[in-house]
Design a protein around this motif. Sequence first.
Motif, PDB file in Angstrom:
ATOM      1  N   UNK A 241       0.911  -1.304   0.019  1.00 18.11           N
ATOM      2  CA  UNK A 241      -0.153  -0.087  -0.104  1.00 18.11           C
ATOM      3  C   UNK A 241       0.784   1.322   0.090  1.00 18.11           C
ATOM      4  N   UNK A 242       1.979   1.417   0.741  1.00 16.94           N
ATOM      5  CA  UNK A 242       2.715   2.436   0.788  1.00 16.94           C
ATOM      6  C   UNK A 242       3.495   2.505  -0.411  1.00 16.94           C
ATOM      7  N   UNK A 243       3.780   1.561  -1.102  1.00 16.10           N
ATOM      8  CA  UNK A 243       4.912   1.692  -2.437  1.00 16.10           C
ATOM      9  C   UNK A 243       3.633   2.329  -3.458  1.00 16.10           C
ATOM     10  N   UNK A 244       2.426   1.866  -3.550  1.00 18.18           N
ATOM     11  CA  UNK A 244       1.276   2.386  -4.334  1.00 18.18           C
ATOM     12  C   UNK A 244       1.372   3.805  -4.126  1.00 18.18           C
ATOM     13  N   UNK A 245       0.720   3.931  -2.961  1.00 16.70           N
ATOM     14  CA  UNK A 245       0.662   5.253  -2.545  1.00 16.70           C
ATOM     15  C   UNK A 245       1.799   6.392  -3.044  1.00 16.70           C
ATOM     16  N   UNK A 246       3.197   6.020  -2.980  1.00 13.30           N
ATOM     17  CA  UNK A 246       4.431   6.553  -3.245  1.00 13.30           C
ATOM     18  C   UNK A 246       4.436   6.794  -4.834  1.00 13.30           C
ATOM     19  N   UNK A 247       4.116   5.885  -5.472  1.00 13.06           N
ATOM     20  CA  UNK A 247       4.108   5.908  -6.942  1.00 13.06           C
ATOM     21  C   UNK A 247       2.899   6.866  -7.381  1.00 13.06           C
ATOM     22  N   UNK A 248       1.826   7.060  -6.871  1.00  9.80           N
ATOM     23  CA  UNK A 248       0.923   7.721  -7.267  1.00  9.80           C
ATOM     24  C   UNK A 248       1.114   9.200  -6.918  1.00  9.80           C
ATOM     25  N   UNK A 249       1.641   9.307  -5.832  1.00  6.57           N
ATOM     26  CA  UNK A 249       2.232  10.744  -5.468  1.00  6.57           C
ATOM     27  C   UNK A 249       3.304  11.369  -6.417  1.00  6.57           C
ATOM     28  N   UNK A 250       4.243  10.440  -6.873  1.00  7.59           N
ATOM     29  CA  UNK A 250       5.381  10.864  -7.678  1.00  7.59           C
ATOM     30  C   UNK A 250       4.611  10.915  -9.318  1.00  7.59           C
ATOM     31  N   UNK A 251       3.639  10.536  -9.677  1.00  6.24           N
ATOM     32  CA  UNK A 251       3.267  10.562 -10.859  1.00  6.24           C
ATOM     33  C   UNK A 251       2.229  11.868 -10.808  1.00  6.24           C
ATOM     34  N   UNK A 252       1.669  12.137  -9.475  1.00  9.02           N
ATOM     35  CA  UNK A 252       0.836  13.316  -9.648  1.00  9.02           C
ATOM     36  C   UNK A 252       1.876  14.795  -9.358  1.00  9.02           C
ATOM     37  N   UNK A 253       3.016  14.465  -8.839  1.00  9.01           N
ATOM     38  CA  UNK A 253       3.877  15.554  -8.793  1.00  9.01           C
ATOM     39  C   UNK A 253       4.241  15.844 -10.329  1.00  9.01           C
ATOM     40  N   UNK A 254       4.716  14.822 -11.088  1.00  8.08           N
ATOM     41  CA  UNK A 254       5.124  14.882 -12.407  1.00  8.08           C
ATOM     42  C   UNK A 254       3.970  15.703 -13.334  1.00  8.08           C
ATOM     43  N   UNK A 255       2.767  15.161 -13.169  1.00  9.15           N
ATOM     44  CA  UNK A 255       1.937  15.833 -14.048  1.00  9.15           C
ATOM     45  C   UNK A 255       1.488  17.221 -13.552  1.00  9.15           C
ATOM     46  N   UNK A 256       1.704  17.302 -12.260  1.00 10.35           N
ATOM     47  CA  UNK A 256       1.490  18.763 -11.916  1.00 10.35           C
ATOM     48  C   UNK A 256       2.669  19.728 -12.245  1.00 10.35           C
ATOM     49  N   UNK A 257       3.772  19.150 -12.483  1.00 14.38           N
ATOM     50  CA  UNK A 257       4.757  20.157 -12.802  1.00 14.38           C
ATOM     51  C   UNK A 257       4.749  20.314 -14.251  1.00 14.38           C
ATOM     52  N   UNK A 258       4.125  19.315 -15.077  1.00 11.97           N
ATOM     53  CA  UNK A 258       4.142  19.639 -16.513  1.00 11.97           C
ATOM     54  C   UNK A 258       2.816  20.367 -16.898  1.00 11.97           C
ATOM     55  N   UNK A 259       1.747  20.169 -16.260  1.00 10.43           N
ATOM     56  CA  UNK A 259       0.607  21.027 -16.458  1.00 10.43           C
ATOM     57  C   UNK A 259      -0.184  21.915 -15.423  1.00 10.43           C
ATOM     58  N   UNK A 260       0.730  22.158 -14.450  1.00  7.12           N
ATOM     59  CA  UNK A 260       0.501  23.154 -13.074  1.00  7.12           C
ATOM     60  C   UNK A 260      -0.072  24.456 -13.543  1.00  7.12           C
ATOM     61  N   UNK A 261       0.527  24.959 -14.633  1.00  5.86           N
ATOM     62  CA  UNK A 261       0.265  26.401 -14.869  1.00  5.86           C
ATOM     63  C   UNK A 261      -1.332  26.511 -15.616  1.00  5.86           C
ATOM     64  N   UNK A 262      -1.250  25.409 -16.463  1.00  5.93           N
ATOM     65  CA  UNK A 262      -2.439  25.360 -17.112  1.00  5.93           C
ATOM     66  C   UNK A 262      -3.792  25.107 -16.091  1.00  5.93           C
ATOM     67  N   UNK A 263      -3.607  24.321 -15.024  1.00  5.05           N
ATOM     68  CA  UNK A 263      -4.555  23.873 -14.113  1.00  5.05           C
ATOM     69  C   UNK A 263      -4.898  25.143 -13.288  1.00  5.05           C
ATOM     70  N   UNK A 264      -3.841  25.996 -12.981  1.00  4.88           N
ATOM     71  CA  UNK A 264      -4.074  27.180 -12.324  1.00  4.88           C
ATOM     72  C   UNK A 264      -4.803  28.289 -13.048  1.00  4.88           C
ATOM     73  N   UNK A 265      -4.234  28.449 -14.296  1.00  6.31           N
ATOM     74  CA  UNK A 265      -4.938  29.615 -15.379  1.00  6.31           C
ATOM     75  C   UNK A 265      -6.568  29.068 -15.450  1.00  6.31           C
TER      76      UNK A 265
END
Length: 105
Positions: A33-57
């Motif tokens: 469970x901890x490994x899956x949560x960590x992988x989801x968190x890393x993926x979410x951070x990567x997506x937010x880094x790429x599309x963060x400005x789009x989401x904010x705007x």
Amino acid sequence: MKIPDPLAFIRHPVAGQPNVRRARSAGQAMVEYVIVVALVAVAAIAVYQLFGQVIRAQTAAMAREIAGEDGSEQSRMAQSAADAAAAQAAAKSLKSFTGNADAAQ
């Protein structure tokens, strides 16, 4: 006088054997469970880094529209940020990952 078993609380009540297997599987499930949560968190951070400005705007545009104001400027900002993110994603490949793609040619 019979001395009580100090490990009785971890023994299975039916078989009388230690309940080590159940404790191991519970620990294994928690680690998975901890490994899956960590992988989801890393993926979410990567997506937010790429599309963060789009989401904010886009969020700012929606908030302005809900408030009854004009959100077209924020919509244009979101579109330009989306175009920049798409160009950035297209520019990344395994060749450009190390930064010396031209050296191999």
